[in-house]
Scaffold this active site. Structure first.
Site, PDB file in Angstrom:
ATOM      1  N   GLN A 177       0.844  -1.191   0.000  1.00 46.63           N
ATOM      2  CA  GLN A 177       0.000   0.000   0.000  1.00 46.63           C
ATOM      3  C   GLN A 177       0.882   1.245   0.000  1.00 46.63           C
ATOM      4  OE1 GLN A 177      -1.928   0.990   3.695  1.00 46.63           O
ATOM      5  NE2 GLN A 177      -3.838   1.489   2.665  1.00 46.63           N
TER       6      GLN A 177
ATOM      7  N   SER B 102       0.991   6.602   2.661  1.00 45.16           N
ATOM      8  CA  SER B 102       1.628   7.582   3.535  1.00 45.16           C
ATOM      9  C   SER B 102       2.905   8.152   2.919  1.00 45.16           C
ATOM     10  CB  SER B 102       1.957   6.957   4.888  1.00 45.16           C
ATOM     11  OG  SER B 102       0.788   6.616   5.588  1.00 45.16           O
TER      12      SER B 102
ATOM     13  N   SER C 100       4.540  -1.546   4.314  1.00 45.55           N
ATOM     14  CA  SER C 100       4.705  -2.967   4.615  1.00 45.55           C
ATOM     15  C   SER C 100       4.764  -3.770   3.317  1.00 45.55           C
ATOM     16  CB  SER C 100       3.543  -3.475   5.473  1.00 45.55           C
ATOM     17  OG  SER C 100       3.428  -2.733   6.665  1.00 45.55           O
TER      18      SER C 100
ATOM     19  N   GLU D  62      -9.046  -1.542   5.449  1.00 43.13           N
ATOM     20  CA  GLU D  62      -7.783  -1.743   6.155  1.00 43.13           C
ATOM     21  C   GLU D  62      -7.998  -1.806   7.656  1.00 43.13           C
ATOM     22  OE1 GLU D  62      -3.365   0.345   6.391  1.00 43.13           O
ATOM     23  OE2 GLU D  62      -5.110   1.599   5.993  1.00 43.13           O
TER      24      GLU D  62
ATOM     25  N   GLU E 246      -5.065   9.034  16.870  1.00 39.45           N
ATOM     26  CA  GLU E 246      -5.639  10.384  16.944  1.00 39.45           C
ATOM     27  C   GLU E 246      -6.633  10.620  15.809  1.00 39.45           C
ATOM     28  OE1 GLU E 246      -1.986  10.120  19.215  1.00 39.45           O
ATOM     29  OE2 GLU E 246      -2.455   9.629  17.132  1.00 39.45           O
TER      30      GLU E 246
END
Length: 403
Positions: free
Chosen positions: A122, A125, A157, A240, A373
């Site tokens: 994936q 980020s 990952s 996910e 968060e």
């Protein structure tokens, strides 16, 4: 006139699936077949994921009926597709391809994804766009019948073993951040893709950073329309969080099982106070497991929603509390962690390692799959209906945002 197969018009229920699994096994003996050949045949027979459409590994049946098939195959000693190793493909890429892929993409990608022939990663980020994923700056520029992609992704990952990556990239910097994104399938073997290990606190390099320099993506590898990337990515993210926090586990499975095993193996370290704390953690783990079953039942009749964020948030917090309890129980022995070898594992195994590893690795649970968060914000706004946080950048062109 040719007669229709009676089975084709019968409703797909537990009994019909049980019959089909037994019929499949009568023609495909797992003890005498190559593992990969068996998995391919299972996919073609519609017994891979029964809730997927016919021709794509399923029968369009209810998701919960998969357990009927698994029970028959397990009893026959059939191999599985090593789901933990290909979890990103199964839990994130496949539902997104099913929802937004073309017929050609589904036919080309889903079978080797499910059999494990092609591992997925994936590519979401970035160093400057993690919690605020919509601010991603990796650029995809149109060139002929495809796109040139340049940028950096992080915390990826399985990138070191992956054949394909699901990629969120910016195709129009003049639009606001949510509107200028598109979603692609990236060939990780392209010469413009470089994968570097990220060494973690455990000493391993389970994650990676990925650099793309003019990497080529044909337009036929785009999922959804140009500019629709944020909508497509939401499907990935919702799945996910369920894949991480709501995966099926047996009673006393996962982290709580490892910690309970340590408790039973160390009777000399037990105290009434520690006993009460472990019981509380065990009950919370069981409540989370049962909530996961309920969530998957809801998922069987619809698409995943923000409830998965609550599962993932609770999973992360509980894993950290359990691993911290285990280190406290073992006292100085819990601080020992001798294996600092730089390894690049295919998957995370909490059970086969020492308490020190579990404690260190669990720290990442509150970051991966969405930070705790951000998940709290999602729960507050989309589940509890609380007022949204003020956001002043949602209508500003991405190129004008401070970075």
């Amino acid at each position: 006139m040719r007669r229709r197969d009676d089975r084709a018009v019968r409703p797909v229920n537990a009994e019909t699936l049980r019959e089909r699994a037994r019929e499949f096994l009568s023609k495909n003996d797992p003890s005498g077949m190559d593992r990969l050949d068996f998995l391919r045949a299972r996919f073609d027979a519609g017994l891979a994921w029964v809730h997927f459409p016919e021709g794509l590994g399923g029968f369009g049946a209810a998701r919960e009926l998969q357990t009927v098939v698994e029970a028959e195959l397990e009893a026959a000693g059939a191999p599985d597709n090593d789901p933990r190793r290909i979890g990103i493909g199964l839990g994130m890429a496949a539902p997104t391809i099913l929802a937004f892929g073309t017929d050609e993409q589904k036919q080309r990608l889903l079978r080797p994804l499910w059999t494990g022939e092609e591992v997925w990663c994936q590519l979401f980020s970035e160093p400057g766009a993690g919690s605020d994923l919509a601010a991603a700056g990796t650029r995809a520029v149109r060139e002929g019948d495809g796109w040139r992609v340049t940028g950096q992704k992080v915390w990826t990952s399985s990138a070191h073993t992956a054949r394909w990556g699901i990629l969120l990239a910016r195709t129009d910097p003049d639009l606001p951040k949510h509107a200028g994104l598109s979603y692609f399938v990236l060939d990780m073997t392209d010469p413009g893709v470089e994968v570097r290990p990220l060494r973690q606190i455990t000493g391993e390099a389970e994650f990676n950073e990925v650099f793309m320099t003019q990497a080529w993506v044909p337009d036929s590898n785009r999922l959804g329309e140009v500019g629709e990337g944020w909508r497509v990515a939401q499907t990935t993210l919702m799945n996910e969080r369920i894949a991480i926090g709501g995966r099926p586990t047996p009673r006393e499975g996962g982290m709580v099982g490892a910690v309970a095993g340590t408790w039973r193996a160390n009777p000399d370290r037990r105290t009434p106070e520690l006993h009460d704390r472990l019981v509380d953690l065990w009950v919370r783990a069981e409540a989370l497991r049962l909530a996961g079953i309920r969530l998957r039942q809801q998922l069987a009749v619809g698409s995943p929603g923000p409830e998965g964020s609550a599962m993932k948030l609770t999973f992360a917090r509980l894993a950290q509390e359990l691993s911290g309890f285990e280190v406290e129980l073992l006292a100085e022995d819990g601080l020992r962690y001798d294996d600092w070898t730089l390894r690049r594992p295919d998957l995370v195994d909490f059970n086969g390692r020492e308490a020190g590893y579990r404690y260190l690795r669990a720290k990442g649970n509150s970051i991966e799959g969405g930070t705790s968060e951000v998940l709290r914000n999602i729960i507050a706004e989309r589940v509890l209906g609380l007022p949204a946080e003020p956001r002043v950048d949602t209508k500003v062109p991405w190129k004008d945002l401070p970075r």
